[in-house]
Design a protein around this motif. Structure first.
Motif, PDB file in Angstrom:
ATOM      1  N   LEU A   1       0.812  -1.136  -0.103  1.00  9.49           N
ATOM      2  CA  LEU A   1      -0.107   0.105  -0.059  1.00  9.49           C
ATOM      3  C   LEU A   1       0.775   1.304  -0.112  1.00  9.49           C
ATOM      4  CD1 LEU A   1      -2.798  -1.289   2.498  1.00  9.49           C
ATOM      5  CD2 LEU A   1      -3.177  -0.428   0.029  1.00  9.49           C
ATOM      6  N   ALA A   2       1.912   1.324   0.771  1.00  7.52           N
ATOM      7  CA  ALA A   2       2.802   2.471   0.902  1.00  7.52           C
ATOM      8  C   ALA A   2       3.519   2.703  -0.581  1.00  7.52           C
ATOM      9  CB  ALA A   2       3.851   2.244   1.825  1.00  7.52           C
ATOM     10  N   LYS A   3       3.740   1.693  -1.445  1.00  8.28           N
ATOM     11  CA  LYS A   3       4.335   1.751  -2.583  1.00  8.28           C
ATOM     12  C   LYS A   3       3.366   2.435  -3.475  1.00  8.28           C
ATOM     13  CE  LYS A   3       7.656  -1.929  -2.190  1.00  8.28           C
ATOM     14  NZ  LYS A   3       7.541  -3.214  -2.434  1.00  8.28           N
ATOM     15  N   GLU A   4       1.984   1.854  -3.406  1.00  7.35           N
ATOM     16  CA  GLU A   4       1.001   2.233  -4.469  1.00  7.35           C
ATOM     17  C   GLU A   4       0.478   3.660  -3.973  1.00  7.35           C
ATOM     18  OE1 GLU A   4      -3.765   0.983  -5.108  1.00  7.35           O
ATOM     19  OE2 GLU A   4      -2.194  -0.292  -3.986  1.00  7.35           O
ATOM     20  N   LYS A   5       0.280   4.008  -2.831  1.00  6.95           N
ATOM     21  CA  LYS A   5      -0.451   5.242  -2.553  1.00  6.95           C
ATOM     22  C   LYS A   5       0.676   6.444  -2.440  1.00  6.95           C
ATOM     23  CE  LYS A   5      -4.369   2.938  -2.068  1.00  6.95           C
ATOM     24  NZ  LYS A   5      -5.461   3.237  -3.156  1.00  6.95           N
ATOM     25  N   LEU A   6       1.486   6.227  -1.879  1.00  8.77           N
ATOM     26  CA  LEU A   6       2.601   7.429  -1.458  1.00  8.77           C
ATOM     27  C   LEU A   6       3.520   7.829  -2.824  1.00  8.77           C
ATOM     28  CD1 LEU A   6       3.302   6.932   2.194  1.00  8.77           C
ATOM     29  CD2 LEU A   6       1.419   8.400   1.292  1.00  8.77           C
ATOM     30  N   SER A   7       3.906   8.983  -2.998  1.00  7.82           N
ATOM     31  CA  SER A   7       4.908   9.006  -3.876  1.00  7.82           C
ATOM     32  C   SER A   7       6.240   9.387  -3.133  1.00  7.82           C
ATOM     33  CB  SER A   7       4.733  10.729  -4.675  1.00  7.82           C
ATOM     34  OG  SER A   7       3.350  10.589  -5.323  1.00  7.82           O
ATOM     35  N   TRP A   8       6.977   8.565  -3.652  1.00  6.51           N
ATOM     36  CA  TRP A   8       8.457   8.440  -2.758  1.00  6.51           C
ATOM     37  C   TRP A   8       9.386   8.929  -3.694  1.00  6.51           C
ATOM     38  CZ3 TRP A   8       8.840   6.458   1.837  1.00  6.51           C
ATOM     39  CH2 TRP A   8       7.837   5.739   2.185  1.00  6.51           C
ATOM     40  N   HIS A   9      10.316   9.736  -2.982  1.00  7.42           N
ATOM     41  CA  HIS A   9      11.446  10.340  -3.962  1.00  7.42           C
ATOM     42  C   HIS A   9      12.585   9.133  -4.089  1.00  7.42           C
ATOM     43  CE1 HIS A   9      14.590  13.319  -4.837  1.00  7.42           C
ATOM     44  NE2 HIS A   9      15.432  12.861  -3.882  1.00  7.42           N
TER      45      HIS A   9
ATOM     46  N   GLY B   1       6.211   8.978   6.763  1.00  5.96           N
ATOM     47  CA  GLY B   1       5.419   8.285   5.539  1.00  5.96           C
ATOM     48  C   GLY B   1       4.421   7.094   6.266  1.00  5.96           C
ATOM     49  N   GLY B   2       4.556   6.514   7.438  1.00  7.22           N
ATOM     50  CA  GLY B   2       3.787   5.745   7.789  1.00  7.22           C
ATOM     51  C   GLY B   2       2.482   6.373   8.326  1.00  7.22           C
ATOM     52  N   TYR B   3       2.665   7.680   9.082  1.00  9.78           N
ATOM     53  CA  TYR B   3       1.380   8.287   9.373  1.00  9.78           C
ATOM     54  C   TYR B   3       0.490   8.716   8.264  1.00  9.78           C
ATOM     55  CZ  TYR B   3      -1.203  12.484  10.518  1.00  9.78           C
ATOM     56  OH  TYR B   3      -2.318  13.036  10.716  1.00  9.78           O
ATOM     57  N   LEU B   4       1.376   9.219   7.254  1.00 11.74           N
ATOM     58  CA  LEU B   4       0.531   9.869   6.056  1.00 11.74           C
ATOM     59  C   LEU B   4      -0.282   8.612   5.264  1.00 11.74           C
ATOM     60  CD1 LEU B   4      -0.167  12.474   4.402  1.00 11.74           C
ATOM     61  CD2 LEU B   4       1.582  11.697   2.830  1.00 11.74           C
ATOM     62  N   LEU B   5       0.474   7.412   5.259  1.00 16.12           N
ATOM     63  CA  LEU B   5      -0.035   6.253   4.481  1.00 16.12           C
ATOM     64  C   LEU B   5      -1.489   5.967   5.317  1.00 16.12           C
ATOM     65  CD1 LEU B   5      -0.114   3.937   2.712  1.00 16.12           C
ATOM     66  CD2 LEU B   5       1.184   2.532   4.161  1.00 16.12           C
ATOM     67  N   ASN B   6      -1.648   5.787   6.785  1.00 20.39           N
ATOM     68  CA  ASN B   6      -2.920   5.753   7.061  1.00 20.39           C
ATOM     69  C   ASN B   6      -3.848   6.627   7.224  1.00 20.39           C
ATOM     70  OD1 ASN B   6      -1.144   3.436   7.796  1.00 20.39           O
ATOM     71  ND2 ASN B   6      -2.627   2.795   9.329  1.00 20.39           N
ATOM     72  N   ALA B   7      -3.187   8.104   7.226  1.00 22.58           N
ATOM     73  CA  ALA B   7      -4.232   9.065   7.288  1.00 22.58           C
ATOM     74  C   ALA B   7      -4.957   9.374   5.903  1.00 22.58           C
ATOM     75  CB  ALA B   7      -3.333  10.346   7.375  1.00 22.58           C
ATOM     76  N   MET B   8      -4.022   8.914   4.975  1.00 24.19           N
ATOM     77  CA  MET B   8      -4.657   9.015   3.581  1.00 24.19           C
ATOM     78  C   MET B   8      -5.399   7.716   3.316  1.00 24.19           C
ATOM     79  SD  MET B   8      -2.652   8.793   0.125  1.00 24.19           S
ATOM     80  CE  MET B   8      -3.493   8.459  -1.555  1.00 24.19           C
ATOM     81  N   LEU B   9      -5.174   6.782   3.618  1.00 21.58           N
ATOM     82  CA  LEU B   9      -6.019   5.473   3.400  1.00 21.58           C
ATOM     83  C   LEU B   9      -7.398   5.298   3.958  1.00 21.58           C
ATOM     84  CD1 LEU B   9      -3.760   2.192   3.564  1.00 21.58           C
ATOM     85  CD2 LEU B   9      -5.026   2.988   1.750  1.00 21.58           C
ATOM     86  N   THR B  10      -7.323   5.782   5.074  1.00 22.77           N
ATOM     87  CA  THR B  10      -8.585   5.838   5.861  1.00 22.77           C
ATOM     88  C   THR B  10      -9.650   6.953   5.293  1.00 22.77           C
ATOM     89  OG1 THR B  10      -7.548   7.203   7.625  1.00 22.77           O
ATOM     90  CG2 THR B  10      -7.940   4.818   8.180  1.00 22.77           C
ATOM     91  N   ASN B  11      -9.131   7.914   4.637  1.00 19.59           N
ATOM     92  CA  ASN B  11     -10.158   9.015   3.994  1.00 19.59           C
ATOM     93  C   ASN B  11     -10.741   7.997   3.188  1.00 19.59           C
ATOM     94  OD1 ASN B  11     -10.137  11.942   5.071  1.00 19.59           O
ATOM     95  ND2 ASN B  11      -7.985  11.130   5.542  1.00 19.59           N
ATOM     96  N   GLU B  12      -9.828   7.257   2.286  1.00 14.85           N
ATOM     97  CA  GLU B  12     -10.268   6.538   1.117  1.00 14.85           C
ATOM     98  C   GLU B  12     -11.261   5.332   1.530  1.00 14.85           C
ATOM     99  OE1 GLU B  12      -7.055   4.954  -1.334  1.00 14.85           O
ATOM    100  OE2 GLU B  12      -8.519   3.692  -2.348  1.00 14.85           O
ATOM    101  N   TRP B  13     -10.924   4.556   2.363  1.00 14.35           N
ATOM    102  CA  TRP B  13     -11.624   3.578   2.895  1.00 14.35           C
ATOM    103  C   TRP B  13     -12.896   3.747   3.637  1.00 14.35           C
ATOM    104  CZ3 TRP B  13      -7.340  -0.021   5.819  1.00 14.35           C
ATOM    105  CH2 TRP B  13      -6.380  -0.611   4.606  1.00 14.35           C
ATOM    106  N   MET B  14     -12.940   4.795   4.632  1.00 18.29           N
ATOM    107  CA  MET B  14     -14.010   4.833   5.585  1.00 18.29           C
ATOM    108  C   MET B  14     -14.886   5.985   5.128  1.00 18.29           C
ATOM    109  SD  MET B  14     -11.688   3.333   7.454  1.00 18.29           S
ATOM    110  CE  MET B  14     -12.744   1.829   6.979  1.00 18.29           C
ATOM    111  N   PHE B  15     -14.258   6.974   4.194  1.00 19.39           N
ATOM    112  CA  PHE B  15     -15.180   8.182   3.652  1.00 19.39           C
ATOM    113  C   PHE B  15     -15.317   7.962   2.257  1.00 19.39           C
ATOM    114  CE2 PHE B  15     -13.412  10.165   7.370  1.00 19.39           C
ATOM    115  CZ  PHE B  15     -14.514   9.761   8.338  1.00 19.39           C
ATOM    116  N   ASP B  16     -14.763   6.977   1.668  1.00 21.92           N
ATOM    117  CA  ASP B  16     -15.031   6.613   0.155  1.00 21.92           C
ATOM    118  C   ASP B  16     -14.685   8.000  -0.631  1.00 21.92           C
ATOM    119  OD1 ASP B  16     -15.512   5.134  -2.094  1.00 21.92           O
ATOM    120  OD2 ASP B  16     -17.520   5.847  -2.126  1.00 21.92           O
ATOM    121  N   LEU B  17     -13.821   8.755  -0.199  1.00 21.42           N
ATOM    122  CA  LEU B  17     -13.545  10.141  -0.947  1.00 21.42           C
ATOM    123  C   LEU B  17     -13.185   9.901  -2.457  1.00 21.42           C
ATOM    124  CD1 LEU B  17     -11.389  12.266   1.552  1.00 21.42           C
ATOM    125  CD2 LEU B  17     -13.967  12.347   1.100  1.00 21.42           C
TER     126      LEU B  17
END
Ligand code: WTA
Length: 651
Positions: free
Chosen positions: A50-58, A283-299
């Motif tokens: 998920l971290a590879k798929e959802k976040l933009s890594w330098h 990185g870890g924080y942002l991953l879950n903060a982002m994903l749960t907006n997608e999962w729980m709120f279907d943004l």
């Protein structure tokens, strides 16, 4: 809260997702099943993918989890990224004209920021921070009202690698000072004041007071002009935001940081001592903060998401300042209060800005419920499709009102259980999949290994209550308590020999695997969804020259969930009549000044002593019974002086 728990535990209704939400939601049952299966089979791999798929890594990470110093876990450590880049820059190719923030001020003033405009503002302020001498790793305190500049300041800190610590604007100068000193912050960003319910509330004044008492680490104060009220600017230290920002470039190259670089500290109450600086990584924080907006709120691209939380709390971090922006969503920010100019304000904001996903706290729902359903009926709420709740167990009555009156009986109620420490939702339903039971936050998310255990740490289920714990680390878990690894271990892991992260809540799990949160097991109160340590309030009371001793307990309250009830022993005679009333007032104001108005006791009782055992331990359960006005049925034979009970009951 006990009545609330009773009603939750007898709740048997189940609400299946409507056909509409089933079709809309990006995550459907088969996808969710696959996620659970994958997480079960390869916990770390699940998060790494998920971290590879959802976040933009330098720079991509090669190892997902470093557990060599467990329970101090670090995620994606050799990867590099920038959180602000992930929230803003990466959307610019496709969404530069999309609205990032719709702001409505207390008086109804509205301001829009597109992603491009937000980018430019954040860059200008990042350049300002640099010019003011802020470097990677420096701590910056943000003490602001709920205005876009608070988010701009947070994002700008993230951009330069400064560690921010937002202090809720409702906290007093004294509370601010403790946090500034603990973090050894170099800079404070504040405003002249904030607007709430038609009144201008001073903030810069509190900063001045805090700085007058210490805070030697602070070199600069940047002041955004919001209310135009009068403030004193100290030469060489204080500088206006607009003056500091003049001539700054709209471009700033974000600093690429190791994924475990601290992003922020957020101070929260525990059962002992002073508030702890909960430290979150990047990185870890942002991953879950982002994903749960997608999962729980279907943004998705059409959504307008409004989370009513202030950025002074974790909810305002993960569901205002970071998560939804990382999703490229449009958010609403609101400066005011739910009841100004009248109790229709929330619904007016939802209507005017076309809010589709709305996230608030049970205490707000209960407060608005009291005004009846005719008020929301005056507004067009037809765009709402998902409703969320957070902060405390929601009683089924409030759940039903929210679902029927606000959600037309169609919007799923997403009851999200999580904490400052967990960074993002941990136990919550998926809107298009999970059948809902009013009062339950339903099931742990994929990759979140939360269970209920007994006193020995053995897993229990099927309706027996116990400790809620998390067995495996997850990316957005706190990294440590700022500057105090030992306190981190003692507070969150020691109870079960470092095997589990111990949440501090009790819960029970029903036959369907649904979790029902029962409340805190430690001496932490939940007042209007805000965590307050009883110890903190007691220390504040005892700091008053006339107070010899104090004990604080929670009392069930129908709007706030719990209210603060204080038992106080004065070092003068027991006050009576008008003298007593004056003393009550004085102490309430004292607590507001020491901590903030949210910590003000609703009730204060005076006694010549507190009920103690012969070994000197205060018997809090007796105090809780007295606070509720109930008859004492507990065994009082171990009390040093049982007559004290009568005194406290009558006072
Ligand atoms: C409580 C707020 C029941 C719980 C995000 C937790 C809840 C504490 C819920 C954390 C919920 C939060 N149902 N209880 N949906 N959400 N809590 O750190 O006691 O301010 O431990 O984080 O709030 O509060 P905090």
């Amino acid at each position: 809260m006990s009545n609330n728990i009773e009603s939750i535990l007898t709740e048997t209704r189940v609400f299946e997702p409507s056909d509409a939400i089933k079709q809309q939601a990006a995550i459907k049952a088969d996808k969710l099943d696959a996620m659970y299966a994958k997480a079960e089979q390869d916990h770390v791999g699940f998060w790494a993918d998920l971290a590879k798929e959802k976040l933009s890594w330098h720079k991509p990470f090669t190892k997902a989890l470093d557990d060599s110093k467990a329970p101090l876990y670090r995620w994606f450590t050799d990867g590099e990224l920038n959180v602000s880049y992930n929230c803003i820059d990466r959307h610019l190719d496709t969404k530069s004209d999309k609205l990032a923030i719709i702001f409505e001020g207390d008086k109804g003033d509205v301001h829009h920021y597109t992603y491009q405009e937000l980018h430019d503002e954040v860059c200008r302020f990042a350049n300002t921070l640099k010019t003011q001498g802020i470097k990677q790793g420096d701590r910056v305190i943000i003490y602001m009202p709920m205005i876009p500049q608070a988010v701009i300041a947070m994002q700008a800190c993230a951009r330069v690698g400064a560690i921010h610590s937002v202090v809720f604007g409702g906290f007093s100068a004294e509370a601010l000072k403790d946090r500034v000193e603990n973090a050894a912050a170099k800079l404070i960003i504040t405003t002249d004041g904030g607007l709430r319910g038609g009144k201008a509330i001073p903030l810069k004044g509190a900063v001045d007071q805090a700085l007058a008492k210490g805070c030697d680490s602070v070199k600069k104060v940047i002041v955004y002009q919001r209310t135009k009220q009068e403030v004193v600017m100290q030469d060489g230290r204080d500088i206006w935001w607009h003056e500091a920002e003049a001539g700054m470039s709209n471009y700033h190259d974000p600093v690429m940081l190791p994924a475990d670089h601290p992003l922020f500290l957020l101070y929260t109450s525990g059962s002992t001592g002073t508030p702890k600086g909960v430290q979150h990584g990047s990185g870890g924080y942002l991953l879950n903060a982002m994903l749960t907006n997608e999962w729980m709120f279907d943004l998705n691209d059409k959504d307008v998401f409004w989370c009513t939380a202030d950025v002074g709390w974790i909810t305002g971090h993960s569901y205002v300042a970071y998560g939804p922006l990382a999703m490229g969503a449009t958010i609403v920010m609101f400066e005011g209060v739910p009841t100004y100019p009248d109790a229709g304000r929330f619904w007016q904001v939802c209507q005017d800005h076309g809010v589709t996903v709305f996230y608030t706290a049970p205490t707000a729902i209960r407060a608005l419920m009291k005004f009846g359903k005719d008020i929301p009926a005056q507004y067009d709420l037809s765009k709402l499709r998902i409703l969320g709740t957070v902060g405390e167990p929601i009683n089924p009555e409030a759940w039903m009102w929210y679902h029927e009156v606000i959600g037309r009986g169609e919007c799923p109620i997403i009851d999200t259980w999580w904490q400052t420490e967990t960074g993002a939702h941990m136990i919550a339903p998926f809107p298009g999949v999970t059948p809902l039971k009013p009062g339950s936050c339903t099931r742990p998310l994929p990759g979140i290994d939360a269970i209920v255990v007994d006193e020995e740490g053995h897993e229990i289920g099927n309706n027996s209550g116990g400790y809620l714990v998390v067995r495996k680390p997850w990316p957005s878990m706190l990294q440590t308590v700022w500057g105090d690894d030992q306190r981190y271990i003692d507070t969150y892991f020691a109870k079960f020999n470092n095997q589990y992260y111990v949440v501090g809540d009790s819960a029970h799990k029903d036959a369907d695997g649904y979790i029902w949160i029962l409340g805190r097991i430690d001496d932490v109160l939940n007042v209007s969804g805000h965590r307050l340590g009883t110890m903190e309030i007691e220390s504040a009371l005892v700091a008053h020259p006339k107070v010899a001793e104090a004990a604080v307990v929670g009392k069930p309250h129908d709007v706030k969930g719990e209210s603060v009830f204080a038992f106080v022993v004065l070092n003068t005679d027991l006050p009576a009549g008008a003298e007593r009333d004056a003393m009550v007032n004085e102490l309430r104001n004292w607590v507001a000044q020491e901590i903030g108005p949210i910590a003000k006791p609703d009730d204060i009782r005076f006694g010549t002593n507190l009920p103690k055992t012969r070994s000197g331990k205060i018997m809090r359960r007796l105090l809780r019974t007295i606070a509720k006005g109930e008859e004492i049925t507990q065994d009082t034979s171990t009390l040093e002086d049982p007559s004290i009970l009568k005194q406290l009951q009558q006072a």
